[in-house]
Design a protein around this motif. Structure first.
Motif, mmCIF file in Angstrom:
data_model
loop_
_atom_site.group_PDB
_atom_site.id
_atom_site.type_symbol
_atom_site.label_atom_id
_atom_site.label_comp_id
_atom_site.label_asym_id
_atom_site.label_seq_id
_atom_site.Cartn_x
_atom_site.Cartn_y
_atom_site.Cartn_z
ATOM 1 N N MET A 182 12.903 11.307 64.754
ATOM 2 C CA MET A 182 12.232 12.161 65.732
ATOM 3 C C MET A 182 10.809 12.352 65.241
ATOM 4 N N VAL A 183 9.860 12.298 66.147
ATOM 5 C CA VAL A 183 8.453 12.420 65.804
ATOM 6 C C VAL A 183 7.931 13.736 66.365
ATOM 7 N N PHE A 184 7.206 14.467 65.536
ATOM 8 C CA PHE A 184 6.637 15.748 65.935
ATOM 9 C C PHE A 184 5.125 15.683 65.852
ATOM 10 N N ASP A 185 4.453 16.420 66.717
ATOM 11 C CA ASP A 185 2.990 16.423 66.721
ATOM 12 C C ASP A 185 2.411 17.087 65.481
ATOM 13 N N THR A 186 3.102 18.114 64.986
ATOM 14 C CA THR A 186 2.603 18.823 63.811
ATOM 15 C C THR A 186 3.747 19.089 62.841
ATOM 16 N N LYS A 187 3.379 19.343 61.601
ATOM 17 C CA LYS A 187 4.375 19.707 60.596
ATOM 18 C C LYS A 187 5.037 21.033 60.977
#
Length: 94
Positions: free
Chosen positions: A13-18
């Motif tokens: 899963m890829v997230f825009d921010t930590k």
């Protein structure tokens, strides 16, 4: 994401921010006291993304750019790998 008898456990899963990633991990619902969500390190994420895009049209484009699959694995940036992953899978929902 480890494996058990060669089977991948989990999905990328890829997230825009930590902060978005950390919020998702901390929103874990416990099942019999076991955690199921975890953030993985960059090396493991890179390997997982490469594994998932291998054999796709995006992978073929990366191989054209870098000449060989081994060169893609060695030299492609995370930005390029994430772009390839997003081109194939978009944003995954939980």
């Amino acid at each position: 994401m480890g494996s058990f008898d060669g089977e991948q456990l989990g999905q990328t899963m890829v997230f825009d921010t930590k902060a978005d990633r950390d919020a998702w991990v901390s929103d874990e619902h416990y099942e019999s006291g076991d955690l199921h969500r975890e953030a993985i390190g960059a090396r493991e994420a890179r390997a997982s993304i490469i594994r998932e895009v291998s054999g796709t049209n995006s992978w073929a484009r990366l191989c054209d750019r870098y000449d060989t699959p081994s060169e893609v694995k060695r030299s492609a940036t995370m930005v390029e790998l994430l772009a390839a992953w997003r081109a194939e899978y978009g944003e995954r929902d939980e």
